[in-house]
Design an enzyme around this catalytic site. Structure first.
Site, PDB file in Angstrom:
ATOM      1  N   LYS A  13      12.399  17.081  45.755  1.00  0.00           N
ATOM      2  CA  LYS A  13      13.502  16.964  46.305  1.00  0.00           C
ATOM      3  C   LYS A  13      14.488  15.948  45.628  1.00  0.00           C
ATOM      4  O   LYS A  13      15.591  15.829  45.858  1.00  0.00           O
ATOM      5  CB  LYS A  13      13.359  16.857  47.766  1.00  0.00           C
ATOM      6  CG  LYS A  13      12.282  15.913  48.194  1.00  0.00           C
ATOM      7  CD  LYS A  13      12.016  15.949  49.770  1.00  0.00           C
ATOM      8  CE  LYS A  13      11.299  14.832  49.921  1.00  0.00           C
ATOM      9  NZ  LYS A  13      10.082  14.144  49.280  1.00  0.00           N
ATOM     10  N   ARG A  88      11.197  11.763  58.364  1.00  0.00           N
ATOM     11  CA  ARG A  88       9.882  12.044  57.887  1.00  0.00           C
ATOM     12  C   ARG A  88       9.168  12.435  59.188  1.00  0.00           C
ATOM     13  O   ARG A  88       8.046  12.634  59.079  1.00  0.00           O
ATOM     14  CB  ARG A  88       9.254  10.662  57.579  1.00  0.00           C
ATOM     15  CG  ARG A  88       9.560  10.278  55.872  1.00  0.00           C
ATOM     16  CD  ARG A  88       8.956  11.421  55.126  1.00  0.00           C
ATOM     17  NE  ARG A  88       8.046  10.738  54.114  1.00  0.00           N
ATOM     18  CZ  ARG A  88       8.469  10.217  52.833  1.00  0.00           C
ATOM     19  NH1 ARG A  88       9.776  10.099  52.659  1.00  0.00           N
ATOM     20  NH2 ARG A  88       7.715   9.996  51.880  1.00  0.00           N
ATOM     21  N   ARG A 127       3.297  12.656  37.707  1.00  0.00           N
ATOM     22  CA  ARG A 127       4.653  12.038  37.742  1.00  0.00           C
ATOM     23  C   ARG A 127       4.741  10.573  36.915  1.00  0.00           C
ATOM     24  O   ARG A 127       3.954   9.790  37.130  1.00  0.00           O
ATOM     25  CB  ARG A 127       5.131  11.720  39.265  1.00  0.00           C
ATOM     26  CG  ARG A 127       6.717  11.383  39.398  1.00  0.00           C
ATOM     27  CD  ARG A 127       6.872  12.026  40.696  1.00  0.00           C
ATOM     28  NE  ARG A 127       6.430  11.148  41.897  1.00  0.00           N
ATOM     29  CZ  ARG A 127       6.890  11.381  43.118  1.00  0.00           C
ATOM     30  NH1 ARG A 127       7.888  12.395  43.246  1.00  0.00           N
ATOM     31  NH2 ARG A 127       6.360  10.681  44.007  1.00  0.00           N
ATOM     32  N   ARG A 160       4.124   5.364  39.752  1.00  0.00           N
ATOM     33  CA  ARG A 160       4.214   4.556  40.759  1.00  0.00           C
ATOM     34  C   ARG A 160       2.961   4.332  41.512  1.00  0.00           C
ATOM     35  O   ARG A 160       1.956   5.023  41.580  1.00  0.00           O
ATOM     36  CB  ARG A 160       4.976   5.507  41.869  1.00  0.00           C
ATOM     37  CG  ARG A 160       6.345   5.615  41.643  1.00  0.00           C
ATOM     38  CD  ARG A 160       7.048   6.392  42.559  1.00  0.00           C
ATOM     39  NE  ARG A 160       6.685   6.671  43.973  1.00  0.00           N
ATOM     40  CZ  ARG A 160       7.251   7.466  44.762  1.00  0.00           C
ATOM     41  NH1 ARG A 160       8.449   8.443  44.618  1.00  0.00           N
ATOM     42  NH2 ARG A 160       6.678   7.866  45.755  1.00  0.00           N
ATOM     43  N   ARG A 171      -0.837  10.705  51.493  1.00  0.00           N
ATOM     44  CA  ARG A 171       0.457  10.953  51.720  1.00  0.00           C
ATOM     45  C   ARG A 171       0.700  12.381  52.144  1.00  0.00           C
ATOM     46  O   ARG A 171       1.478  12.591  52.994  1.00  0.00           O
ATOM     47  CB  ARG A 171       1.323  10.599  50.315  1.00  0.00           C
ATOM     48  CG  ARG A 171       1.489   8.850  50.221  1.00  0.00           C
ATOM     49  CD  ARG A 171       1.997   8.771  48.831  1.00  0.00           C
ATOM     50  NE  ARG A 171       3.261   9.373  48.586  1.00  0.00           N
ATOM     51  CZ  ARG A 171       3.746   9.649  47.438  1.00  0.00           C
ATOM     52  NH1 ARG A 171       2.903   9.531  46.367  1.00  0.00           N
ATOM     53  NH2 ARG A 171       5.060  10.310  47.268  1.00  0.00           N
TER      54      ARG A 171
HETATM   55  P1  AMP Z   1       8.836   8.706  48.792  1.00  0.00           P
HETATM   56  O1  AMP Z   1       9.258   8.065  47.619  1.00  0.00           O
HETATM   57  O2  AMP Z   1      10.078   9.381  49.596  1.00  0.00           O
HETATM   58  O3  AMP Z   1       7.887   9.436  48.649  1.00  0.00           O
HETATM   59  O4  AMP Z   1       8.169   7.299  49.906  1.00  0.00           O
HETATM   60  C1  AMP Z   1       7.406   6.411  49.624  1.00  0.00           C
HETATM   61  C2  AMP Z   1       6.713   5.601  50.592  1.00  0.00           C
HETATM   62  O5  AMP Z   1       7.731   4.966  51.260  1.00  0.00           O
HETATM   63  C3  AMP Z   1       6.282   6.582  51.816  1.00  0.00           C
HETATM   64  O6  AMP Z   1       4.837   6.966  51.460  1.00  0.00           O
HETATM   65  C4  AMP Z   1       6.441   5.816  53.033  1.00  0.00           C
HETATM   66  O7  AMP Z   1       5.391   4.659  52.950  1.00  0.00           O
HETATM   67  C5  AMP Z   1       7.780   5.181  52.708  1.00  0.00           C
HETATM   68  N1  AMP Z   1       8.788   6.003  53.257  1.00  0.00           N
HETATM   69  C6  AMP Z   1       9.768   6.474  52.672  1.00  0.00           C
HETATM   70  N2  AMP Z   1      10.654   7.146  53.266  1.00  0.00           N
HETATM   71  C7  AMP Z   1      10.239   6.737  54.687  1.00  0.00           C
HETATM   72  C8  AMP Z   1      10.721   7.072  56.061  1.00  0.00           C
HETATM   73  N3  AMP Z   1      11.807   7.749  56.060  1.00  0.00           N
HETATM   74  N4  AMP Z   1       9.968   6.711  56.994  1.00  0.00           N
HETATM   75  C9  AMP Z   1       8.855   6.015  56.924  1.00  0.00           C
HETATM   76  N5  AMP Z   1       8.214   5.504  55.508  1.00  0.00           N
HETATM   77  C10 AMP Z   1       8.889   6.111  54.446  1.00  0.00           C
END
Ligand code: AMP
Length: 214
Positions: A13, A88, A127, A160, A171
Site C-alpha cells: 500500500k 489500524r 523488503r 527495517r 504484526r
Molecule cells: P507500518 O510502516 O505502517 O507497517 O507501521 C510500522 C509500525 O508503526 C506498526 O507495526 C505499529 O507499531 C506502528 N504504527 C503505524 N501506524 C499505526 C497506527 N495507525 N496505529 C498504531 N500503530 C501504528
C-alpha cells in the site's frame, strides 16, 4: 480525493500510495513513516512509540490520533490526502470519521490492496529501503542491480527493524485481529474499493486508478 489505503503489512500500500502522490500531487500520510521519523529524531513521542513498534504492536491510539490530526490540518491536505497505515483499528476509524467531519473533508474511498496471506511473509522479509532516498526494493521480487545499493541514488539499503521474522509474525497477527475488521467497517459505509494486490507494481497501480475512476 480523500483516501484511506487498507491492506496487510507487505501488501504494497505504501508503494501504491507513493505512485498516486507522484501522479496527483496530493500528500501521503503514513503513520508508520511519521512514527519512524519521531523515533529517529529521539522525541519523547518517538521514545514511547519505539517500544511498541519493536514488538510489532500498535502504538496507543492517543499518540497516533494527535499526530494524524495535526498533519490533516496542514494546508497541503486541502486538495486531498492518502492515509497509509491509518486507521489500524475500529476506534481509530471512528475517531477519523469525527475528525474529518469536523474538518469538512469526508472520505472519498477506502482502497484495499488484497494479497494472499502466504505471499506477505516473503514480501516483508525481502523488503529493503534506501537510507538516502526511501526507494523500496525486494530482494526476491524487485532486487536492486547491485546488492544493497540503490539503483536511483547509489544510497545504502537497509532492512527495517520490524521487518525481522519474529516481529513480522506479530504484526500479521495484530493485522488479522485489529485491522481486518475495517474492511467491513468501510463496506457498510459503501466506500470500500478492493484491488488485487498481486502482480507487477504498474499493473496494480493501473487497477487502482481504474477502480477509483481516474
Ligand atoms: P507500518 O510502516 O505502517 O507497517 O507501521 C510500522 C509500525 O508503526 C506498526 O507495526 C505499529 O507499531 C506502528 N504504527 C503505524 N501506524 C499505526 C497506527 N495507525 N496505529 C498504531 N500503530 C501504528
Amino acid at each position: 480525493m480523500n483516501l484511506v489505503f487498507l491492506g496487510a503489512p507487505g501488501a504494497g500500500k505504501g508503494t501504491q500510495a507513493k505512485k498516486l502522490v507522484e501522479k496527483y500531487g496530493i500528500p501521503q500520510i503514513s503513520t508508520g513513516d511519521l512514527l519512524r521519523a519521531a523515533v529517529a529524531a529521539g522525541t519523547p513521542l518517538g521514545k514511547e512509540a519505539k517500544s511498541y513498534m519493536d514488538k510489532g504492536e500498535l502504538v496507543p491510539d492517543s499518540v497516533v490520533l494527535a499526530m494524524v490530526e495535526e498533519r490533516l490540518r496542514q494546508d497541503d491536505c486541502k486538495r486531498g490526502f492518502i492515509l497509509d497505515g491509518f486507521p489500524r483499528n475500529t476506534s481509530q476509524a471512528e475517531a477519523l470519521d469525527k475528525m474529518l467531519s469536523a474538518l469538512n473533508m469526508p472520505l472519498t474511498a477506502a482502497v484495499s490492496v488484497d494479497v494472499p496471506f502466504d505471499d506477505l511473509m516473503k514480501r516483508l522479509t525481502g523488503r529493503r529501503t534506501c537510507k538516502a532516498c526511501g526507494q523500496m526494493y525486494n530482494i526476491y521480487f524487485n532486487p536492486p542491480q547491485k546488492a544493497n545499493i540503490c539503483d536511483k541514488c547509489g544510497g545504502e539499503l537497509f532492512q527495517r527493524d520490524d521487518d525481522k521474522e519474529e516481529t513480522i509474525k506479530k504484526r500479521l497477527d495484530v493485522y488479522s485481529a485489529q485491522t481486518a475488521p475495517l474492511f467491513d467497517y468501510y463496506k457498510k459505509r459503501g466506500i470500500l474499493k478492493s484491488v488485487d494486490g498481486t502482480g507487477n507494481i504498474d499493473e496494480i497501480f493501473a487497477n487502482i486508478c481504474k477502480t477509483l475512476g481516474f
